[in-house]
Write a protein that holds these residues in place. Structure first.
Motif, PDB file in Angstrom:
ATOM      1  N   ASP A 117       6.859  11.270  -2.724  1.00  0.00           N
ATOM      2  CA  ASP A 117       5.696  10.389  -2.560  1.00  0.00           C
ATOM      3  C   ASP A 117       4.930  10.402  -3.880  1.00  0.00           C
ATOM      4  OD1 ASP A 117       3.295   9.164  -2.109  1.00  0.00           O
ATOM      5  OD2 ASP A 117       2.954  10.076  -0.141  1.00  0.00           O
ATOM      6  N   GLU A 157       4.862  15.131  -2.041  1.00  0.00           N
ATOM      7  CA  GLU A 157       4.200  14.679  -3.266  1.00  0.00           C
ATOM      8  C   GLU A 157       4.577  15.674  -4.370  1.00  0.00           C
ATOM      9  OE1 GLU A 157      -0.266  13.992  -2.227  1.00  0.00           O
ATOM     10  OE2 GLU A 157       0.673  15.020  -0.559  1.00  0.00           O
ATOM     11  N   SER A 174       0.844  -1.206   0.000  1.00  0.00           N
ATOM     12  CA  SER A 174       0.000   0.000   0.000  1.00  0.00           C
ATOM     13  C   SER A 174       0.874   1.249   0.000  1.00  0.00           C
ATOM     14  CB  SER A 174      -0.889   0.039   1.250  1.00  0.00           C
ATOM     15  OG  SER A 174      -0.100   0.365   2.384  1.00  0.00           O
ATOM     16  N   GLY A 175       0.218   2.385  -0.206  1.00  0.00           N
ATOM     17  CA  GLY A 175       0.948   3.648  -0.205  1.00  0.00           C
ATOM     18  C   GLY A 175       1.460   4.007   1.170  1.00  0.00           C
ATOM     19  N   ALA A 176       0.635   3.811   2.187  1.00  0.00           N
ATOM     20  CA  ALA A 176       1.077   4.144   3.549  1.00  0.00           C
ATOM     21  C   ALA A 176       2.273   3.282   3.934  1.00  0.00           C
ATOM     22  CB  ALA A 176      -0.070   3.935   4.533  1.00  0.00           C
ATOM     23  N   TYR A 201      -0.642  14.494   1.916  1.00  0.00           N
ATOM     24  CA  TYR A 201      -1.334  13.263   2.295  1.00  0.00           C
ATOM     25  C   TYR A 201      -0.390  12.100   2.024  1.00  0.00           C
ATOM     26  CZ  TYR A 201      -4.728   9.590   2.963  1.00  0.00           C
ATOM     27  OH  TYR A 201      -5.378   8.478   3.439  1.00  0.00           O
ATOM     28  N   HIS A 202      -0.097  11.344   3.078  1.00  0.00           N
ATOM     29  CA  HIS A 202       0.860  10.248   2.922  1.00  0.00           C
ATOM     30  C   HIS A 202       0.335   8.922   3.454  1.00  0.00           C
ATOM     31  CE1 HIS A 202       3.710  13.249   1.588  1.00  0.00           C
ATOM     32  NE2 HIS A 202       3.467  13.962   2.680  1.00  0.00           N
ATOM     33  N   GLY A 203      -0.974   8.868   3.752  1.00  0.00           N
ATOM     34  CA  GLY A 203      -1.550   7.626   4.251  1.00  0.00           C
ATOM     35  C   GLY A 203      -1.951   7.758   5.705  1.00  0.00           C
ATOM     36  N   ASN A 223       5.360   4.591   2.421  1.00  0.00           N
ATOM     37  CA  ASN A 223       5.937   5.744   3.115  1.00  0.00           C
ATOM     38  C   ASN A 223       6.575   5.349   4.443  1.00  0.00           C
ATOM     39  OD1 ASN A 223       5.464   7.670   1.151  1.00  0.00           O
ATOM     40  ND2 ASN A 223       3.344   7.966   1.805  1.00  0.00           N
ATOM     41  N   VAL A 230       2.833   8.113  -4.927  1.00  0.00           N
ATOM     42  CA  VAL A 230       1.748   7.123  -4.850  1.00  0.00           C
ATOM     43  C   VAL A 230       0.643   7.476  -5.852  1.00  0.00           C
ATOM     44  CG1 VAL A 230      -0.078   6.260  -3.325  1.00  0.00           C
ATOM     45  CG2 VAL A 230       2.281   6.354  -2.514  1.00  0.00           C
ATOM     46  N   ILE A 231       0.381   8.755  -6.031  1.00  0.00           N
ATOM     47  CA  ILE A 231      -0.566   9.164  -7.079  1.00  0.00           C
ATOM     48  C   ILE A 231       0.156   9.496  -8.378  1.00  0.00           C
ATOM     49  CG2 ILE A 231      -2.112  11.040  -7.812  1.00  0.00           C
ATOM     50  CD1 ILE A 231      -3.217  11.151  -4.992  1.00  0.00           C
ATOM     51  N   LYS A 234      -0.737   2.452  -5.802  1.00  0.00           N
ATOM     52  CA  LYS A 234      -1.848   2.707  -6.733  1.00  0.00           C
ATOM     53  C   LYS A 234      -1.596   2.292  -8.191  1.00  0.00           C
ATOM     54  CE  LYS A 234      -3.554   6.550  -3.877  1.00  0.00           C
ATOM     55  NZ  LYS A 234      -4.815   6.135  -3.294  1.00  0.00           N
TER      56      LYS A 234
HETATM   57  C1  LIG Z   1       0.243  10.649  -2.105  1.00  0.00           C
HETATM   58  C2  LIG Z   1      -0.292   9.499  -1.316  1.00  0.00           C
HETATM   59  N1  LIG Z   1       0.523   8.840  -0.496  1.00  0.00           N
HETATM   60  C3  LIG Z   1       0.102   7.781   0.206  1.00  0.00           C
HETATM   61  C4  LIG Z   1      -1.207   7.355   0.119  1.00  0.00           C
HETATM   62  C5  LIG Z   1      -1.662   6.196   0.942  1.00  0.00           C
HETATM   63  O1  LIG Z   1      -1.904   5.102   0.136  1.00  0.00           O
HETATM   64  P1  LIG Z   1      -2.749   3.865   0.712  1.00  0.00           P
HETATM   65  O2  LIG Z   1      -4.143   4.333   0.878  1.00  0.00           O
HETATM   66  O3  LIG Z   1      -2.565   2.805  -0.332  1.00  0.00           O
HETATM   67  O4  LIG Z   1      -2.121   3.493   2.011  1.00  0.00           O
HETATM   68  C6  LIG Z   1      -2.088   8.006  -0.737  1.00  0.00           C
HETATM   69  C7  LIG Z   1      -3.495   7.562  -0.865  1.00  0.00           C
HETATM   70  O5  LIG Z   1      -4.331   8.239  -1.407  1.00  0.00           O
HETATM   71  C8  LIG Z   1      -1.624   9.114  -1.463  1.00  0.00           C
HETATM   72  O6  LIG Z   1      -2.440   9.798  -2.258  1.00  0.00           O
END
Ligand SMILES: Cc1ncc(COP(=O)(O)O)c(C=O)c1O
Length: 453
Positions: A255, A222, A118-120, A152-154, A123, A257-258, A284
């Motif tokens: 980051d 991000e 996952s993204g969190a 936003y990092h989770g 990170n 993730v997006i 993602k």
């Molecule tokens: C930039 C960013 N980092 C981390 C996350 C967290 O990802 P996850 O929901 O897969 O843990 C998100 C989720 O939207 C995100 O947008």
């Protein structure tokens, strides 16, 4: 009969009784939409309604819904070797091949990949890579992580402590220590006439100096803030930030993730500004959400330190599903689609079309700002354009009006900041979204703002 064949009202009642959702409140589930099918940029619900997926679900379904290649890849890999551990001394071909492909598409200095789910978790892992790096180099006091307001990092504990949107933290404190936040490069809300890019980068340097560079492990950013309201930095920001990180021996975590895997019109986003990070978090778009997968891309500099470690300082970061063969096989199939269909290039062209369409909404008095990069965009709502006073509550009404017209989007609610900001409607449709659907999104949003305002 399987559960999917339950009557709609029975399914909804079971949802309300037994399922806890992310961002859960029972009011939100009084009339929950229960999705049953996805095709391209469209989603269908169990009452037969069709919606445009204006946010690629959660910014993740980059290639669009319903691609058989990915289902086939999962089926084939599951039948052969669904799972095997990638712990010390073990490996598997999909993980090896996917790591190689990701590195090839990332930055020139990128070298190796650690997989997560996952993204969190990506990170969390990036923070640990940063701390590990400095400990290995004999600088164990470098532990703090700097992030930006609206980042936003989770929502796992450390990731949530780097996230700077108060709603995600309010009921879960205290935060993990050693995380601090600075001003974001938010041009529309930057005070005074100065350059938001240089000013916000300098805010990072001020924090480094105030806390002492010997206490700072990394800055996480991000490339384009997503959930915080699609905030696109001025071109001055990341080059200056890189320079500051180098000057103070601080690692830069992107980051992505997006922004990774084509979303902004490039495979990875810091290339827009000629900058290379030390660590890249991704998730993602690596599988377009078909299976959960994420990871950290590590630069040569960081990788060399890991590879040179003595056995008693090895990288003890265990995760059962790191390098999951089936998730990685789906990632490979997904990257194949992105490559074959030139989706990053398409995102650049189609994102421009979407942004130009949204720009026309500036004629509505409550539209304060319109911004975007590639296939991600936002419309920020204000009480009036002159004062830029944030509109609060209007965004939720617009999102509801869009829903009635067959478009799903999300909004970032107004925030006291600082800087204070208005409700922002966020857009990130699949990278393959047809032109006519993009134009329809703009039309629906215009009608919905007019109806809600
Ligand atoms: C930039 C960013 N980092 C981390 C996350 C967290 O990802 P996850 O929901 O897969 O843990 C998100 C989720 O939207 C995100 O947008």
């Amino acid at each position: 009969m399987n559960d999917l064949a339950l009557p709609a009202d029975a399914l909804l009642a079971a949802d309300q009784r037994h399922l806890i959702h992310p961002l859960h409140h029972p009011n939100d589930h009084a009339h929950a939409r229960i999705f049953t099918e996805g095709r391209g940029a469209m989603l269908r619900t169990n009452d037969g309604r069709e919606f445009i997926d204006g946010l690629s679900c959660l910014w993740n379904v980059n290639i669009g819904h319903g691609r058989k290649e990915l289902a086939d890849a999962a089926q084939k890999q599951m039948a052969q070797l669904a799972y095997a551990s990638a712990y010390a001394g073990f490996s598997n071909e999909p993980a090896i091949r996917l790591a190689e492909r990701i590195v090839a598409h990332a930055y020139p200095s990128s070298r190796a990949v650690y997989f997560t789910t996952s993204g969190a978790e990506s990170n969390e892992s990036a923070f640990k890579f940063a701390r590990y790096h400095w400990k290995r180099l004999g600088r164990p006091t470098k532990v703090k992580i700097i992030s930006r307001v609206y980042g936003y990092h989770g929502v796992t504990l450390a990731a949530m402590s780097a996230t700077s949107l108060p709603g995600y933290q309010k009921m879960f404190g205290p935060l993990v220590p050693e995380f601090l936040q600075v001003a974001p490069p938010y041009p529309y809300r930057w005070p005074g006439n100065g350059d938001a890019g240089l000013g916000a980068a300098d805010a990072v340097e001020e924090a480094i100096v105030a806390h002492g560079a010997d206490s700072i492990a990394a800055v996480i950013a991000e490339p384009v803030m997503g959930a915080g309201g699609v905030i696109v930095p001025p071109p001055t920001y990341f080059p200056r930030l890189r320079e500051i990180c180098d000057r103070h021996d601080v690692l830069l975590i992107a980051d992505e993730v997006i922004t990774g895997f084509g979303r902004t019109g490039r495979w990875f986003a810091l290339g827009h500004w000629g900058v290379e990070p030390d660590l890249v978090s991704f998730a993602k778009g690596v599988t377009s959400g078909y299976l959960p997968l994420g990871g950290v891309i590590v630069s040569k500099r960081v990788h060399d330190v890991i590879e040179a470690a003595p056995p008693d300082e090895k990288f003890m970061h265990a995760a059962t599903y790191s390098g999951h063969p089936t998730c990685c096989a789906v990632g490979l199939a997904n990257i194949g689609v992105i490559e074959q269909e030139g989706l990053p290039e398409r995102a650049a062209v189609m994102g421009k079309r979407l942004l130009e369409g949204l720009e026309t909404l500036r004629s509505l008095p409550v539209v304060g700002d319109v911004r975007g990069l590639g296939m991600m965009a936002a419309v920020e709502l204000v009480e009036d354009q002159g004062s830029r006073k944030p509109a609060s509550g209007l965004g939720a009404k617009v999102v509801a009006e869009c829903g009635k017209r067959g478009l799903i989007i999300r909004q970032r609610g107004a925030s006291a900041g600082p800087p204070a900001s208005g409700d922002s409607l966020c857009f990130a449709p699949p990278l393959m979204t047809p032109e006519a659907t993009l134009d329809r999104i703009v039309q629906i949003v215009g009608e919905s703002i007019a109806a809600a305002a």
